[in-house]
Design a protein around this motif. Structure first.
Motif, PDB file in Angstrom:
ATOM      1  N   ARG A 112      -5.421  11.152  15.060  1.00 26.97           N
ATOM      2  CA  ARG A 112      -4.002  11.276  15.417  1.00 26.97           C
ATOM      3  C   ARG A 112      -3.779  11.882  16.794  1.00 26.97           C
ATOM      4  O   ARG A 112      -2.697  11.723  17.371  1.00 26.97           O
ATOM      5  CB  ARG A 112      -3.273  12.097  14.357  1.00 26.97           C
ATOM      6  N   LEU A 162      -4.200   8.749  19.083  1.00 29.11           N
ATOM      7  CA  LEU A 162      -3.231   7.680  18.860  1.00 29.11           C
ATOM      8  C   LEU A 162      -2.084   7.644  19.880  1.00 29.11           C
ATOM      9  O   LEU A 162      -1.881   6.612  20.531  1.00 29.11           O
ATOM     10  CB  LEU A 162      -2.680   7.789  17.429  1.00 29.11           C
ATOM     11  N   VAL A 200      -3.303   6.674  23.488  1.00 27.99           N
ATOM     12  CA  VAL A 200      -3.726   5.281  23.638  1.00 27.99           C
ATOM     13  C   VAL A 200      -2.511   4.355  23.619  1.00 27.99           C
ATOM     14  O   VAL A 200      -2.390   3.441  24.448  1.00 27.99           O
ATOM     15  CB  VAL A 200      -4.729   4.894  22.532  1.00 27.99           C
ATOM     16  N   LEU A 201      -1.586   4.587  22.688  1.00 25.63           N
ATOM     17  CA  LEU A 201      -0.398   3.737  22.598  1.00 25.63           C
ATOM     18  C   LEU A 201       0.453   3.825  23.859  1.00 25.63           C
ATOM     19  O   LEU A 201       1.090   2.847  24.247  1.00 25.63           O
ATOM     20  CB  LEU A 201       0.436   4.135  21.381  1.00 25.63           C
ATOM     21  N   GLU A 223      -8.125   0.180  25.004  1.00 24.64           N
ATOM     22  CA  GLU A 223      -8.680  -0.282  23.728  1.00 24.64           C
ATOM     23  C   GLU A 223      -9.727   0.718  23.241  1.00 24.64           C
ATOM     24  O   GLU A 223     -10.701   1.007  23.944  1.00 24.64           O
ATOM     25  CB  GLU A 223      -9.333  -1.654  23.880  1.00 24.64           C
ATOM     26  N   VAL A 224      -9.517   1.237  22.038  1.00 27.28           N
ATOM     27  CA  VAL A 224     -10.496   2.150  21.447  1.00 27.28           C
ATOM     28  C   VAL A 224     -11.698   1.326  20.989  1.00 27.28           C
ATOM     29  O   VAL A 224     -11.562   0.406  20.182  1.00 27.28           O
ATOM     30  CB  VAL A 224      -9.900   2.928  20.263  1.00 27.28           C
ATOM     31  N   ARG A 260     -10.740   3.665  15.971  1.00 27.36           N
ATOM     32  CA  ARG A 260     -10.288   2.316  16.337  1.00 27.36           C
ATOM     33  C   ARG A 260      -9.327   1.777  15.267  1.00 27.36           C
ATOM     34  O   ARG A 260      -8.277   1.202  15.590  1.00 27.36           O
ATOM     35  CB  ARG A 260     -11.493   1.389  16.499  1.00 27.36           C
ATOM     36  N   THR A 316      -7.458   3.439  13.155  1.00 27.89           N
ATOM     37  CA  THR A 316      -6.184   4.166  13.156  1.00 27.89           C
ATOM     38  C   THR A 316      -5.219   3.566  14.167  1.00 27.89           C
ATOM     39  O   THR A 316      -4.036   3.360  13.878  1.00 27.89           O
ATOM     40  CB  THR A 316      -6.418   5.660  13.477  1.00 27.89           C
ATOM     41  N   VAL A 317      -5.727   3.263  15.366  1.00 28.90           N
ATOM     42  CA  VAL A 317      -4.883   2.653  16.389  1.00 28.90           C
ATOM     43  C   VAL A 317      -4.506   1.232  15.978  1.00 28.90           C
ATOM     44  O   VAL A 317      -3.352   0.810  16.125  1.00 28.90           O
ATOM     45  CB  VAL A 317      -5.605   2.654  17.757  1.00 28.90           C
ATOM     46  N   VAL A 349      -0.741  -0.385  15.499  1.00 27.07           N
ATOM     47  CA  VAL A 349      -0.293  -1.553  16.255  1.00 27.07           C
ATOM     48  C   VAL A 349       0.211  -2.638  15.303  1.00 27.07           C
ATOM     49  O   VAL A 349       1.243  -3.279  15.546  1.00 27.07           O
ATOM     50  CB  VAL A 349      -1.429  -2.090  17.149  1.00 27.07           C
TER      51      VAL A 349
END
Length: 342
Positions: free
Chosen positions: A305, A308, A311-312, A319-320, A327, A329-330, A334
């Motif tokens: 978290r 997250l 990255v967003l 890209e994770v 990976r 979780t993201v 999405v």
């Protein structure tokens, strides 16, 4: 006597004397100590001994007889600001630090910050302060929303005392979206992160229940906003000498800290790599160029978290790669967002 109990009483005595303009009698000081520290009993002789100990330590505590009896108060040597030279540059640095500590507003910490700041302003020469004011008008500190913990001041006092005395605290805690639960914690310290105060505490464990390598796994950062009550217990814990709070809090990106964070790999586009290079996520991050258009960011994190939102915020330019838990979780976030915007 409980650990550090005398130190806590004497510190509170100094605070009471600082706030008293006309002095306080022994009985008044005793009553204030009982009320502020939540004591069940306290003898005047103990208060007198604490005052004598402070005098022996060099504090200018004076006494005089007035209509309501013998009162104690701080002398000028203790109340006055000690003369120090301060430049306008140093005054700017001090004022910035004060503004960065706005999350402490409404707590006992803030009163000390504010009274010290007022004394400094009164002590510096007019020329220095005018020079500071002109420069300070061009510099603005913002980014952290205003927040006050005045409502939680009583709980903060309880927790501070528990930290100093190594006492267990029973709390009523309500995480977002969950009912109130009653927990017992061993508080080690406080942390301020992004305008919020957290209590770093362990959950009690029976002796020998946890291996040395797993001791820090008991630590958790409890957000003060979610405390409904905090009760000091007459039970003590032995602090774990292997727990290093500075290392624990500094080992990850955000407040999801831990002793053994995971190395997360994130592939970034050229533009996102520039942003992360400009505003690093963590002092131990590694950013390696893959080619002219991409880079690989390796950064420690203790929970998906905390990765997250970062990255967003970079959109499709990040890209994770791994680990898989981070990976996924993201990816799940999405997918959910795509469904909402369909």
């Amino acid at each position: 006597m409980a650990r550090n109990e005398q130190l806590i009483r004497q510190h509170k005595l100094l605070q009471l004397l600082e706030l008293s303009r006309f002095g306080r009698t022994l009985d008044e000081l005793r009553g204030d100590l009982v009320a502020d520290l939540g004591l069940t009993k306290l003898h005047e002789r103990t208060v007198r001994r604490d005052l004598e100990a402070l005098q022996a330590a060099g504090f200018d505590i004076q006494s005089e007889t007035v209509q309501r009896g013998r009162v104690f108060k701080l002398g000028q040597n203790t109340k006055d600001v000690h003369e120090i030279g301060i430049s306008s540059t140093e005054l700017i640095a001090l004022s910035i630090g004060r503004e960065l500590l706005y999350p402490l507003m409404g707590t006992q910490y803030w009163r000390g910050i504010e009274t010290f700041w007022n004394k400094v302003q009164e002590a510096v020469p007019n020329g220095v302060f005018d020079h500071y004011a002109r420069y300070r008008a061009a510099l603005h500190v913002f980014g952290s929303p205003y927040k006050s913990y005045e409502r939680q001041e009583g709980m903060l006092k309880t927790i501070n005392r528990a930290i100093l005395e190594h006492r267990l605290v029973e709390i009523d805690y309500q995480a977002i979206g969950k009912p109130v639960s009653t927990r017992r914690i061993e508080p080690y310290g406080l942390a301020v992160y992004q305008s919020s105060i957290y209590i770093v505490a362990a959950t009690p464990q029976a002796e020998g229940d946890v291996a040395a390598a797993e001791k820090n796994a008991r630590l958790r950062n409890w957000k003060l906003d979610r405390f409904r009550q905090a009760r000091l217990l007459d039970e003590y814990f032995k602090p774990d000498s292997e727990i290093d709070l500075a290392k624990y809090l500094g080992s990850s990106i955000g407040i999801f800290s831990g002793d053994s964070p995971t190395k997360v790999q994130i592939k970034l586009g050229k533009r996102s790599a520039a942003y992360v290079r400009e505003d690093p996520w963590h002092p131990e991050q590694v950013l390696e160029e893959l080619d002219d258009e991409a880079a690989m960011l390796t950064v420690p994190a203790s929970h998906p978290r905390e990765i997250l939102p970062r990255v967003l915020s970079l959109g499709a330019d990040a890209e994770v790669i791994g680990p898989e838990e981070f990976r996924e979780t993201v990816a799940e976030a999405v997918r959910t967002m795509a469904e909402a915007y369909r």
